[in-house]
Scaffold this active site. Structure first.
Site, mmCIF file in Angstrom:
data_model
loop_
_atom_site.group_PDB
_atom_site.id
_atom_site.type_symbol
_atom_site.label_atom_id
_atom_site.label_comp_id
_atom_site.label_asym_id
_atom_site.label_seq_id
_atom_site.Cartn_x
_atom_site.Cartn_y
_atom_site.Cartn_z
ATOM 1 N N GLU A 163 -39.760 17.495 7.928
ATOM 2 C CA GLU A 163 -41.090 16.944 8.003
ATOM 3 C C GLU A 163 -41.931 18.196 8.057
ATOM 4 O O GLU A 163 -41.992 18.771 9.200
ATOM 5 C CB GLU A 163 -41.318 16.161 8.929
ATOM 6 N N LYS A 221 -42.089 5.119 12.883
ATOM 7 C CA LYS A 221 -41.891 5.913 13.928
ATOM 8 C C LYS A 221 -42.283 5.496 15.304
ATOM 9 O O LYS A 221 -43.469 5.447 15.508
ATOM 10 C CB LYS A 221 -42.617 7.244 13.520
ATOM 11 N N THR A 257 -48.083 14.270 10.721
ATOM 12 C CA THR A 257 -49.479 14.613 11.399
ATOM 13 C C THR A 257 -50.541 14.168 10.287
ATOM 14 O O THR A 257 -51.616 15.049 10.371
ATOM 15 C CB THR A 257 -49.602 15.894 12.131
#
Length: 207
Positions: free
Chosen positions: A36, A126, A66
């Site tokens: 990621e 998540k 993000t």
């Protein structure tokens, strides 16, 4: 996209595009194929995604993290990201990404956010910051949500990953304890060592 049991997702943050391929190669050689790239520094992150997509293609499970806006999601997908990870829950953004046929692992913090994510058809959420919430919180989530698939992110490291696995988490986003923020080619040996230790730990969990 399906995360395997015990999957490690390496979080790459603040890394320059000229360093990222060598770092990714070390991770891949140790068996970590999920990566990621954070957009906390947007242009740097997008440059890394473009570089990795061109260098590794389908051998790398390349995602972007993000992500807080639809525009960022679009830029990242165009650059080569195959899945989106958000720091927190945003129903409109989640629906936007799913409508594009792209997987999203949205950040959640509360049972209410978990409920909304599941209702919208999200497969994996998540949990962030998992380290602050703790394993008791994780265990209690499985009461109302027995089929919940959790990726633990935030404060997860070699000393507590086993505890979070035992609590029910099945994948883990690992940041600076695996790839230091702003890592360069000079840190490849340390990254290799970190990756090898994580993969050894994961193998013991699966037994």
């Amino acid at each position: 996209m399906r995360l395997a049991q015990g999957e490690i997702v390496a979080i790459i943050r603040g890394v320059a595009a000229e360093d990222v391929s060598a770092i990714a190669r070390v991770l891949l050689d140790e068996g970590i194929s999920w990566m990621e790239v954070s957009l906390s520094e947007e242009e740097m992150g997008l440059a890394c995604i473009r570089t990795l997509a061109a260098a590794f293609g389908d051998s790398l499970q390349l995602g972007v993290g993000t992500v807080t806006t639809a525009a960022q999601a679009d830029k990242a997908i165009e650059a080569g990201a195959r899945y989106i990870i958000t720091p927190g829950w945003d129903r409109e953004l989640t629906r936007y990404v799913l409508a594009k046929g792209v997987d999203i692992f949205p950040g959640v913090f509360t049972p209410g956010e978990v409920m909304q994510a599941l209702a919208d058809g999200v497969d994996v959420v998540k949990l962030f910051p998992a380290g602050s919430l703790g394993t008791d919180f994780v265990k209690q989530l499985f009461g109302p949500f027995p089929r919940l698939q959790l990726m633990a992110v935030g404060g997860i490291n070699r000393s507590n990953l086993q505890d979070f696995y035992a609590a029910g988490c099945r994948s883990f986003g690992i940041g600076s304890d695996l790839v230091p923020r702003g890592a360069t080619g000079e840190q490849l040996e340390q990254i290799q060592k970190n990756a090898a230790e994580y993969m050894k730990l994961v193998q013991t969990l699966k037994k």
